[in-house]
Design a protein around this motif. Structure first.
Motif, PDB file in Angstrom:
ATOM      1  N   LEU A 101       0.861  -1.178   0.000  1.00 56.87           N
ATOM      2  CA  LEU A 101       0.000   0.000   0.000  1.00 56.87           C
ATOM      3  C   LEU A 101       0.900   1.231   0.000  1.00 56.87           C
ATOM      4  O   LEU A 101       1.804   1.342   0.829  1.00 56.87           O
ATOM      5  N   PRO A 150      -2.620   1.005   7.162  1.00 54.69           N
ATOM      6  CA  PRO A 150      -1.775   2.116   6.708  1.00 54.69           C
ATOM      7  C   PRO A 150      -0.979   2.760   7.839  1.00 54.69           C
ATOM      8  O   PRO A 150      -1.503   2.998   8.921  1.00 54.69           O
ATOM      9  N   VAL A 191      -2.993   0.335  -4.077  1.00 55.33           N
ATOM     10  CA  VAL A 191      -2.579  -1.024  -3.745  1.00 55.33           C
ATOM     11  C   VAL A 191      -1.807  -1.561  -4.931  1.00 55.33           C
ATOM     12  O   VAL A 191      -2.267  -1.481  -6.077  1.00 55.33           O
ATOM     13  N   MET A 244      -4.131   6.882  -2.018  1.00 52.49           N
ATOM     14  CA  MET A 244      -3.371   5.649  -1.799  1.00 52.49           C
ATOM     15  C   MET A 244      -3.597   4.724  -2.989  1.00 52.49           C
ATOM     16  O   MET A 244      -4.576   4.874  -3.715  1.00 52.49           O
TER      17      MET A 244
END
Length: 129
Positions: free
Chosen positions: A37, A72, A93, A91
């Motif tokens: 992440l 996170p 992935v 963010m």
């Protein structure tokens, strides 16, 4: 009329992100997957993102999915700026291909928000001759 306040995501609090990892076909052998992440400011498109969390998992023979939880680390910084200081924080992935026996069937997942469930579709790496 009073509207309820919206909780902001701060460096001290962030719900985990559940990620469903799906293989496009059931595994013919156990597959190892390393999921990452990253935090990034979309206003800094060319700057390297900050690694915020990682998780490893396996998908056993005959299975085609599993779920991992990414917690996170909101204290990481991208180009000296934390989540609270970013102009347009986001963010994504991603897959650590070097540490995985799979590759993308699609692509990384962008626009991720804390607590939001995501899905990554993968396929087994082709063996080189």
């Amino acid at each position: 009329r009073v509207f309820p306040s919206v909780a902001t995501i701060t460096m001290s609090s962030s719900p985990p992100i559940p990620v469903q990892v799906i293989l496009s076909e059931p595994a013919t052998s156990t597959q190892t997957i390393s999921v990452c992440l990253y935090l990034h400011d979309t206003a800094l498109a060319c700057a390297s993102a900050a690694l915020s969390a990682t998780a490893q998992c396996t998908i056993p023979t005959g299975e085609s999915s599993t779920t991992v939880s990414l917690q996170p680390d909101m204290t990481v910084k991208q180009v000296g700026k934390g989540w609270d200081d970013m102009v347009d924080p986001s963010m994504y992935v991603s897959l650590n291909v070097a540490e995985s026996t799979v590759v993308y069937e699609g692509s990384p997942v962008f626009g991720v928000r804390p607590g939001q469930k995501e899905t990554v579709v993968l396929k087994v790496k082709e063996k080189t001759k």
